[in-house]
Write a protein that holds these residues in place. Structure first.
Motif, PDB file in Angstrom:
ATOM      1  N   LYS A  91       8.524  -6.817  -4.640  1.00 33.67           N
ATOM      2  CA  LYS A  91       7.313  -6.146  -4.168  1.00 33.67           C
ATOM      3  C   LYS A  91       6.795  -5.228  -5.265  1.00 33.67           C
ATOM      4  O   LYS A  91       7.504  -4.892  -6.205  1.00 33.67           O
ATOM      5  N   VAL A  92       5.538  -4.861  -5.115  1.00 28.62           N
ATOM      6  CA  VAL A  92       4.885  -3.933  -6.041  1.00 28.62           C
ATOM      7  C   VAL A  92       4.333  -2.794  -5.197  1.00 28.62           C
ATOM      8  O   VAL A  92       3.601  -3.019  -4.243  1.00 28.62           O
ATOM      9  N   ASP A  93       4.711  -1.566  -5.546  1.00 30.52           N
ATOM     10  CA  ASP A  93       4.353  -0.399  -4.755  1.00 30.52           C
ATOM     11  C   ASP A  93       3.648   0.626  -5.629  1.00 30.52           C
ATOM     12  O   ASP A  93       3.597   0.493  -6.849  1.00 30.52           O
ATOM     13  N   TYR A  94       3.113   1.647  -4.988  1.00 36.62           N
ATOM     14  CA  TYR A  94       2.460   2.751  -5.694  1.00 36.62           C
ATOM     15  C   TYR A  94       3.153   4.044  -5.284  1.00 36.62           C
ATOM     16  O   TYR A  94       3.334   4.314  -4.096  1.00 36.62           O
ATOM     17  N   ASN A  95       3.565   4.855  -6.264  1.00 39.56           N
ATOM     18  CA  ASN A  95       4.187   6.138  -6.003  1.00 39.56           C
ATOM     19  C   ASN A  95       3.143   7.215  -6.250  1.00 39.56           C
ATOM     20  O   ASN A  95       2.747   7.464  -7.387  1.00 39.56           O
ATOM     21  N   LYS A  96       2.720   7.848  -5.163  1.00 40.06           N
ATOM     22  CA  LYS A  96       1.653   8.847  -5.253  1.00 40.06           C
ATOM     23  C   LYS A  96       2.126  10.113  -5.956  1.00 40.06           C
ATOM     24  O   LYS A  96       1.352  10.763  -6.654  1.00 40.06           O
ATOM     25  N   GLU A 124       1.299 -12.119  -7.092  1.00 42.18           N
ATOM     26  CA  GLU A 124       0.793 -12.622  -5.820  1.00 42.18           C
ATOM     27  C   GLU A 124       0.453 -11.466  -4.885  1.00 42.18           C
ATOM     28  O   GLU A 124       1.229 -10.516  -4.744  1.00 42.18           O
ATOM     29  N   PRO A 125      -0.708 -11.513  -4.225  1.00 39.67           N
ATOM     30  CA  PRO A 125      -1.125 -10.406  -3.347  1.00 39.67           C
ATOM     31  C   PRO A 125      -0.184 -10.163  -2.168  1.00 39.67           C
ATOM     32  O   PRO A 125      -0.158  -9.073  -1.615  1.00 39.67           O
ATOM     33  N   GLU A 126       0.616 -11.148  -1.774  1.00 42.05           N
ATOM     34  CA  GLU A 126       1.548 -10.961  -0.669  1.00 42.05           C
ATOM     35  C   GLU A 126       2.648  -9.957  -1.021  1.00 42.05           C
ATOM     36  O   GLU A 126       3.270  -9.369  -0.138  1.00 42.05           O
ATOM     37  N   LYS A 127       2.897  -9.759  -2.293  1.00 44.72           N
ATOM     38  CA  LYS A 127       3.955  -8.851  -2.738  1.00 44.72           C
ATOM     39  C   LYS A 127       3.470  -7.409  -2.893  1.00 44.72           C
ATOM     40  O   LYS A 127       4.267  -6.534  -3.180  1.00 44.72           O
ATOM     41  N   HIS A 128       2.185  -7.155  -2.701  1.00 42.14           N
ATOM     42  CA  HIS A 128       1.644  -5.808  -2.783  1.00 42.14           C
ATOM     43  C   HIS A 128       1.931  -5.071  -1.488  1.00 42.14           C
ATOM     44  O   HIS A 128       1.788  -5.622  -0.408  1.00 42.14           O
ATOM     45  N   ARG A 134      -4.343  -0.134  -0.628  1.00 39.75           N
ATOM     46  CA  ARG A 134      -5.346   0.926  -0.397  1.00 39.75           C
ATOM     47  C   ARG A 134      -5.853   1.478  -1.734  1.00 39.75           C
ATOM     48  O   ARG A 134      -7.029   1.802  -1.857  1.00 39.75           O
ATOM     49  N   ILE A 135      -4.985   1.585  -2.720  1.00 34.57           N
ATOM     50  CA  ILE A 135      -5.390   2.109  -4.020  1.00 34.57           C
ATOM     51  C   ILE A 135      -6.293   1.102  -4.745  1.00 34.57           C
ATOM     52  O   ILE A 135      -7.283   1.483  -5.375  1.00 34.57           O
ATOM     53  N   ILE A 136      -5.966  -0.173  -4.652  1.00 37.10           N
ATOM     54  CA  ILE A 136      -6.739  -1.208  -5.335  1.00 37.10           C
ATOM     55  C   ILE A 136      -8.134  -1.315  -4.739  1.00 37.10           C
ATOM     56  O   ILE A 136      -9.122  -1.437  -5.452  1.00 37.10           O
ATOM     57  N   ASN A 137      -8.220  -1.278  -3.416  1.00 37.10           N
ATOM     58  CA  ASN A 137      -9.523  -1.447  -2.740  1.00 37.10           C
ATOM     59  C   ASN A 137     -10.192  -0.153  -2.589  1.00 37.10           C
ATOM     60  O   ASN A 137     -10.765   0.561  -3.004  1.00 37.10           O
TER      61      ASN A 137
END
Length: 137
Positions: A91-96, A124-128, A134-137
């Motif tokens: 998975k790919v995550d975002y750490n705020k 792949e977008p399924e791994k986001h 939310r950050i990308i969009n």
């Protein structure tokens, strides 16, 4: 595809080196009283600005994210390589808190600055995760 830092990082690193040279001038020619922490504070600033300048200069010249067909390779400032295969990414995550993108692969984390966020397009977008979406969009 090769992702690398912009020139602004190099310019800021050179600016920090210039400030440290200015502080060396202050240390030898301007500073008259070495008591009351004047010498210690100037030395601390010289070390701090030189360290920041060295790190940013190394980051500009050495840091790379190389995007390939089967994997992406991340080369850091000291020359270490980390290869992450596209199929191994969990998975790919975002750490705020640290403002970093976190790639989970083979039970390990790899932290990547969002200024290199172009590599997300190859995953792949399924791994986001939802935070990253939310950050990308």
């Amino acid at each position: 595809m090769d992702l690398k830092p912009g020139k602004l990082i190099l310019y800021f690193g050179l600016f920090c080196f210039a400030i440290s040279l200015l502080l060396i001038y202050v240390l030898f020619f301007v500073l008259k009283e070495y008591e009351n922490g004047g010498l210690l504070s100037v030395l601390a600033m010289i070390i701090g600005f030189s360290s920041i300048g060295l790190y940013l200069s190394l980051h500009y010249f050495k840091y790379r994210i190389i995007i390939g067909d089967k994997s992406m390779t991340i080369k850091n400032e000291i020359g270490q390589k980390k290869e992450i295969y596209w199929t191994d990414i969990e998975k790919v995550d975002y750490n705020k808190t640290f403002n970093m993108i976190v790639v989970y692969s083979n039970q390990k984390k790899k932290w990547i600055s969002p200024i290199y966020g172009h590599f997300i397009d190859f995953i792949e977008p399924e791994k986001h995760t939802e935070k990253l979406k939310r950050i990308i969009n």
